[in-house]
Write an enzyme that holds these catalytic residues in place. Structure first.
Site, PDB file in Angstrom:
ATOM      1  N   LYS A 110      65.653  42.009  20.518  1.00 15.18           N
ATOM      2  CA  LYS A 110      64.904  41.587  19.338  1.00 15.18           C
ATOM      3  C   LYS A 110      64.763  40.059  19.274  1.00 15.18           C
ATOM      4  CE  LYS A 110      64.720  45.798  17.437  1.00 15.18           C
ATOM      5  NZ  LYS A 110      65.473  46.643  18.384  1.00 15.18           N
TER       6      LYS A 110
HETATM    7  C1  LIG Z   1      65.296  47.969  18.717  1.00 19.73           C
HETATM    8  C2  LIG Z   1      66.025  48.436  19.906  1.00 19.73           C
HETATM    9  C3  LIG Z   1      65.517  49.463  20.718  1.00 19.73           C
HETATM   10  C4  LIG Z   1      64.234  50.182  20.391  1.00 19.73           C
HETATM   11  O1  LIG Z   1      63.123  49.322  20.477  1.00 19.73           O
HETATM   12  P1  LIG Z   1      61.728  49.730  19.784  1.00 19.73           P
HETATM   13  O2  LIG Z   1      60.853  48.547  19.957  1.00 19.73           O
HETATM   14  O3  LIG Z   1      62.057  50.002  18.350  1.00 19.73           O
HETATM   15  O4  LIG Z   1      61.242  50.931  20.472  1.00 19.73           O
HETATM   16  C5  LIG Z   1      66.227  49.799  21.853  1.00 19.73           C
HETATM   17  N1  LIG Z   1      67.397  49.200  22.163  1.00 19.73           N
HETATM   18  C6  LIG Z   1      67.925  48.220  21.406  1.00 19.73           C
HETATM   19  C7  LIG Z   1      69.228  47.609  21.787  1.00 19.73           C
HETATM   20  C8  LIG Z   1      67.258  47.790  20.254  1.00 19.73           C
HETATM   21  O5  LIG Z   1      67.784  46.824  19.503  1.00 19.73           O
END
Ligand SMILES: *Cc1c(COP(=O)(O)O)cnc(C)c1O
Length: 490
Positions: A110
């Protein structure tokens, strides 16, 4: 180029307006009206560039009101806090490449978008003449919350309030959020799961009375969830960057097709890979990996999206989602920009809890995407297996992706190079990783995992235990409005 809504493609907004606003007026998601013209040959010049320069060059294609120089300064700032100079790092594990996206300050992917979004947002506000404070509301299954808090910390003209499910986040994720410093931040637990927190926020966004009240206090609501185009755009960059790096590392020839496997929740990360493909990156299949919450797997395999099912709390909590918001953008593209159809499906989902796409969209969906799910036991077994074979530590989310990628290769007999997206540092989920490795989970998980493997605990995670807890509030979904009201008035 302008921006339209997935539910109304006659809408016309500038890129800055789309980013400042987050969600379109009709509840749809913003999208560029057309994809930029671009020659993939240009990417060969990327090999000599820093990650921030690559990001500026790609983002400039989508942001007509931003100059490339302006974006270079913005991206240099955004990617200065990463603990690896590659920022998004391609490593080889066994037969596959892994794209490590967790070298940012909060150690999940993120950060790739949320270190850039606050700068994109404040620049967009200036360009649209907005002078009120942006009050950012975030629903999180863990990683988005802390990445948003870190990114928006003390950014002028913004304040950010985060809601997370009380029992749905890891110990490290919770501590990261409740100890985060910054005068313009708030965080609160919600009695419910991620979808409850998300729908609580959607209700608040639609609350005209609260909006008027905020406006009188010189504030307005905005979103840092991946419904904001400013979240998706920085994510397109690392797929193109990874392609360039794989060529540099001799894992691929220029133009050679490779597949990408993405552990998926809200469909934001895999959607960015889809756009990278539309821009001309030689990407073959996009593999959508689900955990036990396999609503997307069922959708891609059947054409019916049905959220009426049990919700499971898993060892990969950031994928514990039943309403996958960004799928809407993919549906728009796959239905040949049919915003009426998209609007109709989303209305059905809201009223009935399910919808079925037509055969044409289903065929296109299956042509682009492969989908499979990985249960809890297999996730843990994968972590143990990859550690034993390669001394490489997978976090539980990445383990889901790893397993689905191997399943696809066996099933489809497709031997194209594979890029598996690694979405979090294993130390964010040290308890689950330790137990997968057959260890007890008494005492400090992160130290125990480091002692066992010789991998280093990221510094900011090691320091968490000594930090002061600033936020302890926990409320019911119907009390979220009151929390927001108080936060906005602060
Ligand atoms: C948010 C997240 C995901 C999923 O990503 P999306 O964009 O919501 O599909 C997978 N793994 C981790 C560690 C995340 O923080």
């Amino acid at each position: 180029m302008h921006y339209i809504s997935t539910r109304d493609n006659t809408l016309k907004r500038t890129a800055a307006q789309a980013i400042a606003q987050g969600l379109a007026d009709d509840g749809g998601l913003f999208l560029p009206s057309q994809l930029p013209n671009f020659t993939p040959e240009h990417w060969q010049t990327f090999a000599q560039m820093t990650y921030a320069q690559r990001a500026a060059n790609i983002m400039a294609l989508f942001l007509p009101e931003f100059s490339c120089e302006e974006l270079e300064i913005l991206c240099a700032k955004a990617y200065s806090n990463f603990n690896d100079p590659a920022v998004a790092k391609v490593v080889t594990v066994g037969d596959d490449c892994l794209l490590e996206l967790w070298h940012g300050p909060t150690h999940a992917f993120k950060d790739m978008a949320l270190q850039a979004l606050p700068h994109l947002l404040t620049a967009s506000l200036r360009k649209t003449g907005e002078t009120r404070t942006a009050c950012i509301l975030v629903a999180t299954s863990g990683d988005t919350g802390i990445a948003a808090m870190n990114g928006f910390r003390d950014v002028d003209g913004t304040k950010a309030m985060v809601f997370y499910p009380q029992d749905g986040v890891s110990a490290v994720q919770q501590l990261q959020m409740t100890t985060q410093e910054g005068e313009n931040l708030g965080v609160c637990a919600v009695k419910g799961n991620f979808d409850d927190a998300q729908s609580g926020i959607k209700t608040i966004f639609a609350d005209k009375e609260l909006q008027a009240q905020l406006s009188a206090q010189n504030c307005f609501f905005s979103s840092a969830n991946s419904i904001n185009w400013g979240r998706v755009l920085p994510q397109i960059v690392y797929y193109i960057s990874a392609y360039v790096d794989m060529v540099e590392q001799d894992k691929l020839k220029i133009g050679e097709t490779f597949n990408i496997c993405v552990p998926t929740g809200n469909f934001g990360n895999i959607l960015a890979a889809y756009y990278a493909k539309q821009l001309g990156a030689p990407i073959g299949k996009l593999l959508c990996a689900s955990n036990q919450n396999d609503v997307l797997t069922d959708f891609i395999n059947s054409g019916t999206y049905d959220k009426r099912r049990d919700f499971y709390t898993t060892v990969s909590p950031s994928m514990d989602i039943l309403i996958s918001s960004n799928l809407e953008r993919a549906l728009y593209a796959l239905s040949n920009n049919d915003s009426k159809a998209v609007k109709n499906w989303m209305a059905q989902l809201k009223t009935n809890g399910h919808y079925t796409v037509n055969d044409d969209v289903k065929a296109k969906l299956q042509e682009q995407f492969y989908a499979a799910a990985c249960d809890e036991a297999t996730t843990k077994a994968t972590i143990a297996d990859i550690w034993a074979r390669y001394q490489y530590l997978l976090d539980p989310h990445t383990a889901v992706g790893y397993n689905v990628a191997q399943g696809y290769k066996a099933e489809a007999g497709d031997n194209a190079p594979m890029l598996i997206v690694s979405t979090a540092s294993p130390f964010k989920f040290a308890g689950a990783v330790l137990s997968a490795l057959g260890e007890g989970t008494d005492g400090n998980h992160e130290q125990a995992l480091a002692a066992l493997t010789g991998w280093q605990v990221p510094e900011s995670i090691a320091k968490l235990a000594d930090k002061k807890i600033r936020f302890t509030e926990c409320v019911a979904v119907n009390e979220m409005r009151g929390v927001v009201e108080r936060f906005a008035a602060m």
